[in-house]
Design a protein around this motif. Structure first.
Motif, mmCIF file in Angstrom:
data_model
loop_
_atom_site.group_PDB
_atom_site.id
_atom_site.type_symbol
_atom_site.label_atom_id
_atom_site.label_comp_id
_atom_site.label_asym_id
_atom_site.label_seq_id
_atom_site.Cartn_x
_atom_site.Cartn_y
_atom_site.Cartn_z
ATOM 1 N N LYS A 1 44.682 33.160 42.148
ATOM 2 C CA LYS A 1 44.467 32.806 40.736
ATOM 3 C C LYS A 1 43.661 31.517 40.626
ATOM 4 O O LYS A 1 42.729 31.414 39.815
ATOM 5 N N LYS B 1 39.996 32.080 41.674
ATOM 6 C CA LYS B 1 39.247 32.741 40.606
ATOM 7 C C LYS B 1 38.975 31.777 39.456
ATOM 8 O O LYS B 1 37.855 31.730 38.915
ATOM 9 N N ASP C 1 33.779 34.222 43.229
ATOM 10 C CA ASP C 1 33.704 35.668 43.043
ATOM 11 C C ASP C 1 34.378 36.445 44.165
ATOM 12 O O ASP C 1 34.769 37.598 43.969
ATOM 13 N N SER C 2 34.468 35.845 45.359
ATOM 14 C CA SER C 2 34.930 36.593 46.530
ATOM 15 C C SER C 2 35.735 35.701 47.458
ATOM 16 O O SER C 2 35.694 34.471 47.364
ATOM 17 N N ARG D 1 42.614 41.221 44.777
ATOM 18 C CA ARG D 1 41.944 42.180 43.887
ATOM 19 C C ARG D 1 42.527 42.144 42.481
ATOM 20 O O ARG D 1 41.815 42.384 41.499
ATOM 21 N N ASP D 2 43.803 41.834 42.369
ATOM 22 C CA ASP D 2 44.413 41.709 41.045
ATOM 23 C C ASP D 2 43.739 40.619 40.221
ATOM 24 O O ASP D 2 43.721 40.675 38.986
ATOM 25 N N GLU D 3 43.186 39.616 40.908
ATOM 26 C CA GLU D 3 42.499 38.522 40.221
ATOM 27 C C GLU D 3 41.006 38.781 40.047
ATOM 28 O O GLU D 3 40.270 37.921 39.562
ATOM 29 N N GLY D 4 40.563 39.975 40.457
ATOM 30 C CA GLY D 4 39.152 40.306 40.302
ATOM 31 C C GLY D 4 38.260 39.744 41.383
ATOM 32 O O GLY D 4 37.036 39.658 41.206
ATOM 33 N N LEU D 5 38.848 39.380 42.521
ATOM 34 C CA LEU D 5 38.070 38.833 43.628
ATOM 35 C C LEU D 5 37.645 39.944 44.583
ATOM 36 O O LEU D 5 38.447 40.806 44.944
ATOM 37 N N PHE D 6 36.392 39.918 44.987
ATOM 38 C CA PHE D 6 35.894 40.846 45.994
ATOM 39 C C PHE D 6 36.288 40.332 47.370
ATOM 40 O O PHE D 6 36.159 39.139 47.660
#
Length: 256
Positions: free
Chosen positions: A19, A22, A27-28, A51-56
């Motif tokens: 968290k 992000k 981004d990753s 991935r829940d936080e939108g991270l690649f």
């Protein structure tokens, strides 16, 4: 994309850590893939947390504690071989494109058995379409042997800026292996341990490094691999904020 290695210090759970990563703008992430370094079990769960936080998830870093054993004809050698095969399987199962591997230091030269094991690992990587990125350390001869011998599209190079300047400053690694560049670890070479500092806090010529990265045609993330060893007087939020601003500057230098 702008990324960071996830196991950089601080006593913060990895669910909360992603968290914060992000929120700082990244981004990753690159994941440490074992229970060593105080990580403990359950590290596979971090894939979903990130991935829940939108991270690649750019890559995993395979275990390093047995890196010098790959050529040994004993249980230690078999153990590291099996471990790397498992990492390939894990990348496939968790849909992670790349694994970063440390070859042995050059005082442990790869022999026929070691090379055969690496070829078998690469064959499995080809079957699962997983990339194996070999990182430069004090292993330039072993790195050259594997890169020159194994010409698989699934085998490439991970450039580490601090290891380069510390171990092999006279070897133009990005010129030599740039066409096969699959990952980058950007860190500076100052502080108590002369490694894993935030960029621009040490002595590396970043304008030169990023120009060479750009010339390779590398399209992957601009990813940092710092540790908080010299930054324990600041919060994790401040550390990540500084890291992101420095990574953003490096990213912009790739376009100049």
């Amino acid at each position: 994309m702008i990324g960071i290695y996830d196991c950089f210090g601080y006593d913060v759970s990895f669910r909360e850590r992603y968290k914060l990563i992000k929120n700082a703008g990244f981004d990753s992430v690159m994941l440490w893939w074992s229970d060593k370094f105080g990580r403990g079990g359950g590290y596979q769960e971090d894939v979903q947390y990130a991935r829940d936080e939108g991270l690649f998830i750019e890559n995993i870093h395979t275990p390093v504690h047995e890196q010098n054993y790959i050529s040994l004809d004993n249980q230690d050698g078999k153990s590291v071989f099996v471990n790397y095969l498992q990492c390939v399987t894990d990348c496939h199962g968790y849909a992670i494109p790349t694994m970063v591997v440390h070859l042995p230091n050059d005082k442990y030269p790869l022999n026929e058995l070691g090379m055969q094991r690496l070829k078998t690992i690469v064959e499995q990587a080809e079957e699962y379409d997983v990339n194996i990125a070999l990182e430069n350390l004090d292993n330039i001869q072993n790195l050259a042997l594997v890169m020159d011998t194994i010409q698989s599209k699934n085998t490439g190079y991970c450039y580490d800026s601090c290891h380069h300047i510390n171990y092999s400053p006279d070897c133009d690694l990005l010129e030599r292996y740039g066409e096969r560049l699959m990952a980058i670890h950007l860190q500076d070479n100052g502080g108590k341990r002369n490694q894993h500092q935030l960029p621009f806090d040490g002595s590396i010529d970043w304008k030169k490094v990023m120009k060479k990265v750009s010339l390779t045609g590398y399209k992957g993330a601009t990813s940092l691999e710092p540790m908080n060893w010299d930054y324990k007087n600041i919060s994790i939020q401040e550390f990540l904020s500084r890291a992101y601003q420095k990574a953003k500057k490096l990213y912009e230098m790739r376009s100049v």
